[in-house]
Design a protein around this motif. Structure first.
Motif, PDB file in Angstrom:
ATOM      1  N   ALA A   1     -11.468 -19.807  20.424  1.00 17.05           N
ATOM      2  CA  ALA A   1     -11.506 -19.471  19.000  1.00 17.05           C
ATOM      3  C   ALA A   1     -10.113 -19.239  18.443  1.00 17.05           C
ATOM      4  O   ALA A   1      -9.817 -19.568  17.280  1.00 17.05           O
ATOM      5  CB  ALA A   1     -12.361 -18.220  18.783  1.00 17.05           C
ATOM      6  N   ALA A   2      -9.215 -18.649  19.273  1.00 13.91           N
ATOM      7  CA  ALA A   2      -7.847 -18.399  18.814  1.00 13.91           C
ATOM      8  C   ALA A   2      -7.033 -19.684  18.733  1.00 13.91           C
ATOM      9  O   ALA A   2      -6.171 -19.822  17.843  1.00 13.91           O
ATOM     10  CB  ALA A   2      -7.169 -17.404  19.749  1.00 13.91           C
ATOM     11  N   ARG A   3      -7.300 -20.653  19.600  1.00 12.15           N
ATOM     12  CA  ARG A   3      -6.511 -21.882  19.650  1.00 12.15           C
ATOM     13  C   ARG A   3      -7.097 -22.963  18.731  1.00 12.15           C
ATOM     14  O   ARG A   3      -6.354 -23.823  18.260  1.00 12.15           O
ATOM     15  CB  ARG A   3      -6.450 -22.438  21.068  1.00 12.15           C
ATOM     16  N   GLU A   4      -8.382 -22.934  18.481  1.00 16.59           N
ATOM     17  CA  GLU A   4      -9.024 -23.996  17.706  1.00 16.59           C
ATOM     18  C   GLU A   4      -9.826 -23.358  16.565  1.00 16.59           C
ATOM     19  O   GLU A   4     -11.028 -23.089  16.707  1.00 16.59           O
ATOM     20  CB  GLU A   4      -9.946 -24.842  18.587  1.00 16.59           C
ATOM     21  N   PRO A   5      -9.185 -23.088  15.445  1.00 14.17           N
ATOM     22  CA  PRO A   5      -9.877 -22.424  14.314  1.00 14.17           C
ATOM     23  C   PRO A   5     -11.083 -23.210  13.818  1.00 14.17           C
ATOM     24  O   PRO A   5     -12.037 -22.614  13.302  1.00 14.17           O
ATOM     25  CB  PRO A   5      -8.782 -22.332  13.248  1.00 14.17           C
ATOM     26  N   ARG A   6     -11.111 -24.526  13.953  1.00 17.83           N
ATOM     27  CA  ARG A   6     -12.207 -25.308  13.418  1.00 17.83           C
ATOM     28  C   ARG A   6     -13.527 -25.048  14.156  1.00 17.83           C
ATOM     29  O   ARG A   6     -14.599 -25.335  13.626  1.00 17.83           O
ATOM     30  CB  ARG A   6     -11.854 -26.791  13.484  1.00 17.83           C
ATOM     31  N   VAL A   7     -13.444 -24.547  15.378  1.00 14.85           N
ATOM     32  CA  VAL A   7     -14.673 -24.262  16.139  1.00 14.85           C
ATOM     33  C   VAL A   7     -14.850 -22.758  16.316  1.00 14.85           C
ATOM     34  O   VAL A   7     -15.495 -22.293  17.264  1.00 14.85           O
ATOM     35  CB  VAL A   7     -14.643 -24.967  17.517  1.00 14.85           C
ATOM     36  N   TYR A   8     -14.244 -21.962  15.397  1.00 10.19           N
ATOM     37  CA  TYR A   8     -14.264 -20.506  15.523  1.00 10.19           C
ATOM     38  C   TYR A   8     -15.696 -19.971  15.578  1.00 10.19           C
ATOM     39  O   TYR A   8     -16.034 -19.136  16.422  1.00 10.19           O
ATOM     40  CB  TYR A   8     -13.484 -19.882  14.369  1.00 10.19           C
ATOM     41  N   GLU A   9     -16.529 -20.416  14.655  1.00  5.29           N
ATOM     42  CA  GLU A   9     -17.877 -19.876  14.578  1.00  5.29           C
ATOM     43  C   GLU A   9     -18.676 -20.178  15.855  1.00  5.29           C
ATOM     44  O   GLU A   9     -19.413 -19.322  16.369  1.00  5.29           O
ATOM     45  CB  GLU A   9     -18.594 -20.443  13.351  1.00  5.29           C
ATOM     46  N   GLU A  10     -18.550 -21.402  16.347  1.00  6.05           N
ATOM     47  CA  GLU A  10     -19.280 -21.754  17.583  1.00  6.05           C
ATOM     48  C   GLU A  10     -18.773 -20.933  18.764  1.00  6.05           C
ATOM     49  O   GLU A  10     -19.557 -20.424  19.582  1.00  6.05           O
ATOM     50  CB  GLU A  10     -19.126 -23.242  17.862  1.00  6.05           C
ATOM     51  N   ALA A  11     -17.431 -20.774  18.863  1.00  6.29           N
ATOM     52  CA  ALA A  11     -16.852 -19.990  19.942  1.00  6.29           C
ATOM     53  C   ALA A  11     -17.281 -18.529  19.835  1.00  6.29           C
ATOM     54  O   ALA A  11     -17.582 -17.873  20.846  1.00  6.29           O
ATOM     55  CB  ALA A  11     -15.332 -20.114  19.925  1.00  6.29           C
ATOM     56  N   LYS A  12     -17.318 -18.001  18.577  1.00  4.19           N
ATOM     57  CA  LYS A  12     -17.752 -16.607  18.393  1.00  4.19           C
ATOM     58  C   LYS A  12     -19.209 -16.430  18.864  1.00  4.19           C
ATOM     59  O   LYS A  12     -19.545 -15.442  19.521  1.00  4.19           O
ATOM     60  CB  LYS A  12     -17.607 -16.206  16.926  1.00  4.19           C
ATOM     61  N   ARG A  13     -20.051 -17.387  18.489  1.00  4.18           N
ATOM     62  CA  ARG A  13     -21.458 -17.289  18.889  1.00  4.18           C
ATOM     63  C   ARG A  13     -21.604 -17.301  20.409  1.00  4.18           C
ATOM     64  O   ARG A  13     -22.325 -16.473  20.995  1.00  4.18           O
ATOM     65  CB  ARG A  13     -22.241 -18.441  18.284  1.00  4.18           C
TER      66      ARG A  13
END
Length: 391
Positions: free
Chosen positions: A318-330
């Motif tokens: 999530a820190a390295r790829e902001p575009r997939v932040y929501e998926e990484a957070k989930r």
């Protein structure tokens, strides 16, 4: 015409009636034998009392108490010894003979095979040594007595003189001693003979009957034991085969468990190594791939460290790829819940250490989940304050 079952039932009823009649007759004979034995005991007591009275009267005519005691004691010893010798001779002459039926063994085997005990003749050969000794001694005594018949009167005179010398000096001491011996020995012989015939013989008969029945029961028990041993051998073989199969299955399960544990350990080690790679190498992606491959192959493990490292990898993603932040957070939030479900205290400690920027025990580089610090879901799950387990 009566059917065969009816005939068998009638025969059984007749046999039961005969057994009841025999049992009643045995009870009558037992009562009669008890009366005979009681009468014998009464006669014995009367004879003993008469003998003691005669000794006392003979000893009393000496006058002084010292001489009375001396004569009475000597008379008791002499007559007692003579009575014991007479009882022994009566016992030897009255010993019952054992009758053994040579044809009894097949009947006994048949009865044992049918499981019956009653009506079985002897299946053993009793010890008849005592009977043989009784025979020999009886014949020897009778033979010696007949051959020495002429010498018996003079021997009795010498014997009476010898006995009289052991009593207080009196002209008739020898005659009294000889008479006392005759009385006691004849009485002892009759008592020993009658007791052997009336009391001992029925005891031998009952003992033989019990022994015969015990032998048949033993044969039945041996047959049952043989069958039980055979059944036990079959059961043992079956149990052995079952145990061997179970043991092989257990070994297989243990081997699989060991292999799975080694695979999980290897996956967790490789995940940890990738998490410490430089940012430009994107080790977190390899850690996520390693975790997802393990889950697809072995299923979700029950190990909070596995899910902690998976959550840390999603935090780095999530820190390295902001575009997939929501998926990484989930994914990280779901992994954090699994961490807490498998280890509440230690899981919360490690999550707080990686998530809270002001955790007092954090070391540089342990900030994998800090990217989610402002997310309310993580605050509700981990808590606002840094968590440190109570020691």
């Amino acid at each position: 015409m009566a059917s065969e079952p009816d005939q068998n039932q009638s025969a059984d009823q007749e046999l039961n009636a005969l057994r009841e009649t025999l049992a009643a007759r045995e009870r009558e004979l037992a009562v009669k034998d008890g009366g005979d034995i009681q009468g014998l005991r009464t006669k014995v007591r009367a004879s003993v009392a008469l003998g003691i009275l005669g000794l006392a009267l003979y000893a009393a005519h000496f006058g002084s108490w010292q001489t009375f005691a001396e004569a009475f004691a000597a008379g008791i010893l002499v007559t007692g010894a003579a009575a014991l010798v007479g009882i022994l001779l009566g016992f030897l002459f009255g010993i019952p003979r054992t009758v053994v039926d040579d044809g009894g063994a097949p009947q006994a085997r048949a009865a044992a095979a049918a499981g019956r005990v009653d009506g079985v003749v002897a299946v053993y050969s009793p010890n008849t040594n005592l009977e043989q000794i009784s025979d020999w001694l009886s014949k020897i005594l009778v033979g010696v007595g007949l051959t020495q018949l002429n010498d018996i009167p003079s021997a009795l005179v010498r014997f009476s003189v010898w006995l009289g010398s052991g009593m207080p000096q009196h002209p008739e001491a020898g005659k009294f001693a000889l008479g006392a011996i005759a009385y006691a020995s004849v009485f002892g012989f009759l008592y020993g003979y009658i007791w052997t015939r009336v009391v001992l013989s029925p005891m031998f008969r009952r003992a033989d009957e019990h022994l015969r029945k015990a032998m048949v029961r033993l044969a039945i028990a041996e047959r049952s034991a043989s069958k039980a041993i055979a059944d036990a051998a079959v059961a043992e073989r079956s149990a052995t085969e079952t145990f061997e199969r179970a043991q092989a299955r257990a070994e297989q399960v243990l081997l699989q468990a060991k292999q799975r544990a080694e695979q999980l350990e290897d996956a967790m080690k490789r995940m940890l190594d990738r998490l410490y790679d430089p940012p430009e190498r994107m080790g977190y992606a390899d850690a996520i791939r390693i975790a997802e491959e393990y889950i697809a192959r072995e299923g979700e493990p029950d190990n909070f460290l596995f899910w902690l490292r998976y959550a840390a990898a999603q935090g780095q993603r999530a820190a390295r790829e902001p575009r997939v932040y929501e998926e990484a957070k989930r994914c990280a939030l779901e992994a954090a819940r699994k961490v807490l479900s498998q280890s509440q205290e230690m899981g919360r400690y490690w999550l707080s250490l990686l998530w809270h920027p002001e955790h007092p025990q954090r070391t540089p580089g342990e900030d994998d989940l800090e990217v989610f610090f402002n997310e309310p879901e993580f605050k509700a799950l981990i808590g606002d304050e840094p968590y440190i387990p109570v020691k």
